[in-house]
Design a protein around this motif. Structure first.
Motif, PDB file in Angstrom:
ATOM      1  N   MET A   1       0.787  -1.155   0.026  1.00  0.00           N
ATOM      2  CA  MET A   1       0.109   0.075  -0.129  1.00  0.00           C
ATOM      3  C   MET A   1       0.804   1.232   0.135  1.00  0.00           C
ATOM      4  SD  MET A   1      -3.196  -1.289   0.019  1.00  0.00           S
ATOM      5  CE  MET A   1      -4.206   0.082   0.910  1.00  0.00           C
ATOM      6  N   LYS A   2       0.483   2.181  -0.703  1.00  0.00           N
ATOM      7  CA  LYS A   2       1.108   3.420  -0.877  1.00  0.00           C
ATOM      8  C   LYS A   2       0.614   4.689  -0.394  1.00  0.00           C
ATOM      9  CE  LYS A   2       3.870   0.724  -3.256  1.00  0.00           C
ATOM     10  NZ  LYS A   2       3.054  -0.548  -3.255  1.00  0.00           N
ATOM     11  N   PRO A   3       1.193   5.768   0.174  1.00  0.00           N
ATOM     12  CA  PRO A   3       0.495   6.886   0.861  1.00  0.00           C
ATOM     13  C   PRO A   3      -0.201   7.713  -0.129  1.00  0.00           C
ATOM     14  CG  PRO A   3       3.092   7.089   0.752  1.00  0.00           C
ATOM     15  CD  PRO A   3       2.732   5.913   0.050  1.00  0.00           C
ATOM     16  N   VAL A   4      -1.110   8.300   0.311  1.00  0.00           N
ATOM     17  CA  VAL A   4      -1.925   9.588  -0.412  1.00  0.00           C
ATOM     18  C   VAL A   4      -2.185  10.429   0.914  1.00  0.00           C
ATOM     19  CG1 VAL A   4      -4.005   8.343  -0.063  1.00  0.00           C
ATOM     20  CG2 VAL A   4      -3.930  10.100  -1.628  1.00  0.00           C
ATOM     21  N   LEU A   5      -1.944  11.904   0.294  1.00  0.00           N
ATOM     22  CA  LEU A   5      -2.155  12.875   1.324  1.00  0.00           C
ATOM     23  C   LEU A   5      -3.678  13.375   1.288  1.00  0.00           C
ATOM     24  CD1 LEU A   5       0.758  15.030   1.171  1.00  0.00           C
ATOM     25  CD2 LEU A   5       0.255  13.228   2.589  1.00  0.00           C
ATOM     26  N   LEU A   6      -4.392  13.432   2.216  1.00  0.00           N
ATOM     27  CA  LEU A   6      -5.983  13.832   2.050  1.00  0.00           C
ATOM     28  C   LEU A   6      -5.984  15.283   1.900  1.00  0.00           C
ATOM     29  CD1 LEU A   6      -7.701  11.570   4.723  1.00  0.00           C
ATOM     30  CD2 LEU A   6      -7.120  11.277   2.356  1.00  0.00           C
TER      31      LEU A   6
ATOM     32  N   LEU B   1      -5.203   5.287 -13.358  1.00  0.00           N
ATOM     33  CA  LEU B   1      -3.762   5.427 -13.750  1.00  0.00           C
ATOM     34  C   LEU B   1      -2.810   5.010 -12.437  1.00  0.00           C
ATOM     35  CD1 LEU B   1      -1.221   6.953 -14.784  1.00  0.00           C
ATOM     36  CD2 LEU B   1      -1.882   9.135 -13.498  1.00  0.00           C
ATOM     37  N   VAL B   2      -3.256   5.398 -11.423  1.00  0.00           N
ATOM     38  CA  VAL B   2      -2.966   4.672 -10.137  1.00  0.00           C
ATOM     39  C   VAL B   2      -2.836   3.357 -10.044  1.00  0.00           C
ATOM     40  CG1 VAL B   2      -3.049   4.851  -7.632  1.00  0.00           C
ATOM     41  CG2 VAL B   2      -3.126   6.960  -8.787  1.00  0.00           C
ATOM     42  N   ALA B   3      -3.940   2.707 -10.275  1.00  0.00           N
ATOM     43  CA  ALA B   3      -3.991   1.289  -9.993  1.00  0.00           C
ATOM     44  C   ALA B   3      -3.170   0.644 -11.170  1.00  0.00           C
ATOM     45  CB  ALA B   3      -5.428   0.867 -10.499  1.00  0.00           C
ATOM     46  N   ARG B   4      -2.958   1.136 -12.419  1.00  0.00           N
ATOM     47  CA  ARG B   4      -1.843   0.452 -13.578  1.00  0.00           C
ATOM     48  C   ARG B   4      -0.791   0.459 -12.986  1.00  0.00           C
ATOM     49  NH1 ARG B   4      -3.974   0.495 -18.738  1.00  0.00           N
ATOM     50  NH2 ARG B   4      -2.061  -0.406 -19.235  1.00  0.00           N
TER      51      ARG B   4
ATOM     52  N   LEU C   1       4.205   6.630  -4.779  1.00  0.00           N
ATOM     53  CA  LEU C   1       3.305   7.862  -5.333  1.00  0.00           C
ATOM     54  C   LEU C   1       2.535   8.510  -4.392  1.00  0.00           C
ATOM     55  CD1 LEU C   1       0.831   7.290  -8.424  1.00  0.00           C
ATOM     56  CD2 LEU C   1      -0.064   8.535  -6.165  1.00  0.00           C
ATOM     57  N   TRP C   2       2.666   9.932  -4.146  1.00  0.00           N
ATOM     58  CA  TRP C   2       1.922  10.926  -3.127  1.00  0.00           C
ATOM     59  C   TRP C   2       0.992  11.535  -4.074  1.00  0.00           C
ATOM     60  CZ3 TRP C   2       3.745  12.749   1.980  1.00  0.00           C
ATOM     61  CH2 TRP C   2       4.713  11.762   2.695  1.00  0.00           C
ATOM     62  N   ALA C   3      -0.106  11.624  -3.521  1.00  0.00           N
ATOM     63  CA  ALA C   3      -1.075  12.416  -4.309  1.00  0.00           C
ATOM     64  C   ALA C   3      -1.734  13.120  -3.227  1.00  0.00           C
ATOM     65  CB  ALA C   3      -2.210  11.383  -4.842  1.00  0.00           C
ATOM     66  N   ALA C   4      -2.168  14.420  -3.772  1.00  0.00           N
ATOM     67  CA  ALA C   4      -2.947  15.562  -2.806  1.00  0.00           C
ATOM     68  C   ALA C   4      -4.080  15.843  -3.701  1.00  0.00           C
ATOM     69  CB  ALA C   4      -1.972  16.534  -2.339  1.00  0.00           C
ATOM     70  N   GLY C   5      -5.268  16.419  -2.612  1.00  0.00           N
ATOM     71  CA  GLY C   5      -6.230  16.729  -3.277  1.00  0.00           C
ATOM     72  C   GLY C   5      -7.464  15.438  -3.279  1.00  0.00           C
ATOM     73  N   VAL C   6      -7.423  14.781  -2.044  1.00  0.00           N
ATOM     74  CA  VAL C   6      -8.048  13.714  -2.106  1.00  0.00           C
ATOM     75  C   VAL C   6      -9.247  13.780  -0.835  1.00  0.00           C
ATOM     76  CG1 VAL C   6      -8.068  11.177  -2.025  1.00  0.00           C
ATOM     77  CG2 VAL C   6      -6.214  12.370  -2.968  1.00  0.00           C
TER      78      VAL C   6
ATOM     79  N   ILE D   1     -10.821   7.446  -1.701  1.00  0.00           N
ATOM     80  CA  ILE D   1      -9.577   6.826  -1.895  1.00  0.00           C
ATOM     81  C   ILE D   1      -9.100   5.644  -2.761  1.00  0.00           C
ATOM     82  CG2 ILE D   1      -7.477   6.143  -0.547  1.00  0.00           C
ATOM     83  CD1 ILE D   1      -8.545   7.674   1.969  1.00  0.00           C
ATOM     84  N   PRO D   2      -8.723   5.347  -3.753  1.00  0.00           N
ATOM     85  CA  PRO D   2      -8.639   4.375  -4.482  1.00  0.00           C
ATOM     86  C   PRO D   2      -7.845   3.157  -3.822  1.00  0.00           C
ATOM     87  CG  PRO D   2      -7.594   6.189  -5.643  1.00  0.00           C
ATOM     88  CD  PRO D   2      -7.817   6.902  -4.399  1.00  0.00           C
ATOM     89  N   PRO D   3      -8.236   1.960  -3.987  1.00  0.00           N
ATOM     90  CA  PRO D   3      -7.889   0.882  -3.057  1.00  0.00           C
ATOM     91  C   PRO D   3      -6.303   0.510  -2.959  1.00  0.00           C
ATOM     92  CG  PRO D   3      -9.180   0.003  -4.730  1.00  0.00           C
ATOM     93  CD  PRO D   3      -9.305   1.414  -4.792  1.00  0.00           C
ATOM     94  N   SER D   4      -5.684   1.089  -4.136  1.00  0.00           N
ATOM     95  CA  SER D   4      -4.513   0.856  -4.168  1.00  0.00           C
ATOM     96  C   SER D   4      -3.559   1.999  -3.397  1.00  0.00           C
ATOM     97  CB  SER D   4      -3.886   0.992  -5.812  1.00  0.00           C
ATOM     98  OG  SER D   4      -4.361   2.315  -6.239  1.00  0.00           O
ATOM     99  N   LEU D   5      -4.164   2.857  -2.738  1.00  0.00           N
ATOM    100  CA  LEU D   5      -3.320   3.678  -2.051  1.00  0.00           C
ATOM    101  C   LEU D   5      -3.683   3.931  -0.415  1.00  0.00           C
ATOM    102  CD1 LEU D   5      -3.976   6.985  -4.341  1.00  0.00           C
ATOM    103  CD2 LEU D   5      -1.754   5.397  -4.056  1.00  0.00           C
ATOM    104  N   GLN D   6      -2.712   4.161   0.535  1.00  0.00           N
ATOM    105  CA  GLN D   6      -2.958   4.094   1.663  1.00  0.00           C
ATOM    106  C   GLN D   6      -3.014   5.585   2.185  1.00  0.00           C
ATOM    107  OE1 GLN D   6       0.432   2.516   3.812  1.00  0.00           O
ATOM    108  NE2 GLN D   6       0.131   3.816   5.676  1.00  0.00           N
ATOM    109  N   PRO D   7      -4.011   5.740   2.874  1.00  0.00           N
ATOM    110  CA  PRO D   7      -4.340   7.485   3.292  1.00  0.00           C
ATOM    111  C   PRO D   7      -3.279   7.754   4.496  1.00  0.00           C
ATOM    112  CG  PRO D   7      -6.020   5.700   4.499  1.00  0.00           C
ATOM    113  CD  PRO D   7      -5.234   4.932   3.446  1.00  0.00           C
ATOM    114  N   GLU D   8      -2.962   9.106   4.399  1.00  0.00           N
ATOM    115  CA  GLU D   8      -2.258   9.338   5.434  1.00  0.00           C
ATOM    116  C   GLU D   8      -2.721  10.825   5.644  1.00  0.00           C
ATOM    117  OE1 GLU D   8       0.212   8.475   7.412  1.00  0.00           O
ATOM    118  OE2 GLU D   8       0.685   6.503   6.072  1.00  0.00           O
ATOM    119  N   PRO D   9      -3.927  10.923   6.434  1.00  0.00           N
ATOM    120  CA  PRO D   9      -4.599  12.350   6.476  1.00  0.00           C
ATOM    121  C   PRO D   9      -3.533  13.630   7.146  1.00  0.00           C
ATOM    122  CG  PRO D   9      -5.541  10.695   7.736  1.00  0.00           C
ATOM    123  CD  PRO D   9      -4.443  10.127   7.465  1.00  0.00           C
ATOM    124  N   LEU D  10      -3.581  14.684   6.217  1.00  0.00           N
ATOM    125  CA  LEU D  10      -3.033  15.870   6.704  1.00  0.00           C
ATOM    126  C   LEU D  10      -4.139  16.840   7.178  1.00  0.00           C
ATOM    127  CD1 LEU D  10      -0.548  17.899   6.599  1.00  0.00           C
ATOM    128  CD2 LEU D  10      -1.254  18.477   4.222  1.00  0.00           C
TER     129      LEU D  10
END
Length: 377
Positions: A1-6, A118-121, A131-136, A141-150
Motif C-alpha cells: 500500500m502506498k501513501p496518499v495525502l488527504l 492510472l494509479v491502479a495500473r 506515489l504521493w497524491a494530494a487533493g483527495v 481513496i482508490p484501494p491501491s493507496l494508503q491514506p495519510e491524513p493531513l
C-alpha cells in the motif's frame, strides 16, 4: 500500500514539494504529473520549486535525481490515460518509480475514475512505486493507496482559517476537520477586508461584470502598498508586489480582450479587469474563454503564473489555480453557467471557501454581493 495525502487545503502542496526534494536528494527521478488543465499551474509550480530547492542546496549530492513534468488531458482525451501509463512505466529505474500527483480529486465524475485507473495500473506494474497524491477526499481513496491524513493547516493565518472553517464543518463526512498543531500562532492575522458589489456605480449581477468593483479592489490593493516597493501590512518588512496578488472567481464570464486574427478586439475584457487596468494595475487573466479562444497564450500565462515570473496581478477562474497560494487573495463571488446550474448557494459557497479562500496566506479581501435569489442561466 502506498501513501496518499488527504485534501485539507492549507499546506498539502508544500508537503508534496518537501517529499519530492527528499527523493531528489536520494538520487531518484521525480515524475510530476498533471492530468487536467486545472492542475497545470500547481504541477508546474511543484516542478519549479523542486528545481529551486535543488539549486539552493549548499551541499547537493553528487548525483541528484532529475525532475520530469508530464501533462495530460484526461477530461477530453481518454487515450491520455494509457499514454500516461506508458510514459511513466518508461521512467522506472531499478524497479522504482517516484510520482507526485497534486489535485487528484479521485471522486470527480469525469477524470476521477481515470486518475484512479492510472494509479491502479502503476501499482500493479511497479512493485517499487512511491506515489504521493494530494487533493483527495477521504471518501474517494482508490484501494491501491494508503491514506495519510493531513489535518494541520500549515499556511493560513487564523483570521483566514475562520473563513474556511465553515466549509470544512459542512463537509466533515468527506473531509477531516482541522486539528491543533500544538504550536500557538504568532498572531491572529490580518483583519479580513470586505468590499461590496452594491451602489449606483456598480453594474452587473456579479462583481466580475463590474468595472467599479475593479476600481475599488485596485484602490484597496494600492492602499496595502501593492506594487509601490513597500507594504502597509503590519510586521511585514517584505514589499508587496503585484505577483503576490490573485483575484479569484468561479464565474464563467471572466475573460480578457478577445481578438480576431487581424488583432481587432471582438469581445472586451470583463468589467472587473477593465476597472483594475483603469487604475494602472498590470493584469494577467486566466479565464475559460481565454483558454478556448487563445490556448497558446493561456498556456504561456499559466507557466508564468505558476512560478510568479512576471510582476502582474492574476485574475483567474478558480479552476486554473488549484494548489497555488498568494499573500493577498481577493474573492469575487459568481456563478458558472454550466457547472453551477441547479446547485444551492450553500454548496457553491463551500467550493468558494475551500478552493479559493484557502489560497490566502496573509491578507484576504472578500467582495460581498447583496443577498437575492440566484438564477443561473
Amino acid at each position: 500500500m502506498k501513501p496518499v495525502l488527504l485534501l485539507l487545503f492549507c499546506g498539502k502542496t508544500v508537503v508534496l514539494v518537501l517529499q519530492g526534494v527528499r527523493w531528489l536528494l536520494q538520487g531518484h527521478d521525480v515524475q510530476v504529473v498533471s492530468t487536467i488543465y486545472s492542475t497545470r499551474a500547481a504541477s508546474r509550480m511543484v516542478a519549479g520549486q523542486l528545481g529551486m530547492a535543488l539549486s539552493a542546496d549548499p551541499t547537493p549530492p553528487p548525483t541528484p535525481g532529475s525532475i520530469v513534468l508530464h501533462q495530460y488531458d484526461f477530461v477530453n482525451r481518454e487515450a491520455d490515460v494509457q499514454q500516461a501509463v506508458t510514459d511513466l512505466l518508461a521512467r522506472v529505474k531499478d524497479g522504482q518509480l517516484h510520482v507526485l500527483l497534486d489535485e487528484a480529486l479521485f471522486g470527480s465524475n469525469v477524470y476521477g475514475p481515470r486518475n484512479t485507473t492510472l494509479v491502479a495500473r502503476l501499482a500493479e506494474s511497479v512493485p517499487g512505486l512511491h506515489l504521493w497524491a494530494a487533493g483527495v477526499l477521504h471518501t474517494d481513496i482508490p484501494p491501491s493507496l494508503q491514506p495519510e491524513p493531513l489535518t494541520v493547516p500549515l499556511r493560513c493565518a487564523p483570521s483566514v482559517l475562520r473563513e474556511v472553517q465553515p466549509a470544512v464543518g459542512r463537509l466533515t463526512a468527506r473531509i477531516h476537520n482541522y486539528s491543533d498543531s500544538g504550536v500557538p500562532a504568532p498572531g491572529d492575522g490580518l483583519r479580513v477586508i470586505r468590499l461590496s458589489h452594491h451602489g449606483n456605480a456598480h453594474r452587473g449581477r456579479w462583481p466580475v461584470e463590474c468595472q467599479q468593483c475593479g476600481k475599488e479592489v485596485a484602490a484597496e490593493l494600492l492602499r496595502l502598498g501593492v506594487g509601490s516597493g513597500g507594504s502597509s501590512l503590519p510586521n511585514s518588512p517584505t514589499p508587496l508586489s503585484y505577483r503576490d496578488v490573485v483575484i479569484i472567481t468561479r464565474s464563467s464570464e471572466l475573460q480578457d480582450d478577445i481578438e480576431d486574427d487581424a488583432g481587432r478586439v471582438t469581445s472586451r475584457a470583463s468589467g472587473v479587469v477593465r476597472g483594475l487596468r483603469d487604475e494602472g494595475l498590470p493584469v494577467c487573466v486566466l479565464g475559460e474563454q481565454d483558454y478556448r479562444h487563445n490556448r497558446a497564450r493561456w498556456e504561456r500565462d499559466v507557466d508564468d503564473v505558476a512560478v510568479a515570473a512576471t510582476d502582474r496581478v492574476t485574475v483567474t477562474h478558480l479552476d486554473c489555480v488549484h494548489g497555488l497560494e498568494r499573500r493577498v487573495v481577493v474573492m469575487l463571488p459568481g456563478r458558472h453557467k454550466e457547472t453551477d446550474e441547479g446547485r444551492s448557494d450553500e454548496a457553491i459557497d463551500v467550493d468558494d471557501r475551500l478552493y479559493a479562500v484557502s489560497r490566502c496566506s496573509t491578507q484576504l479581501i472578500m467582495v460581498d454581493v447583496p443577498r437575492r435569489k440566484c438564477v443561473v442561466s
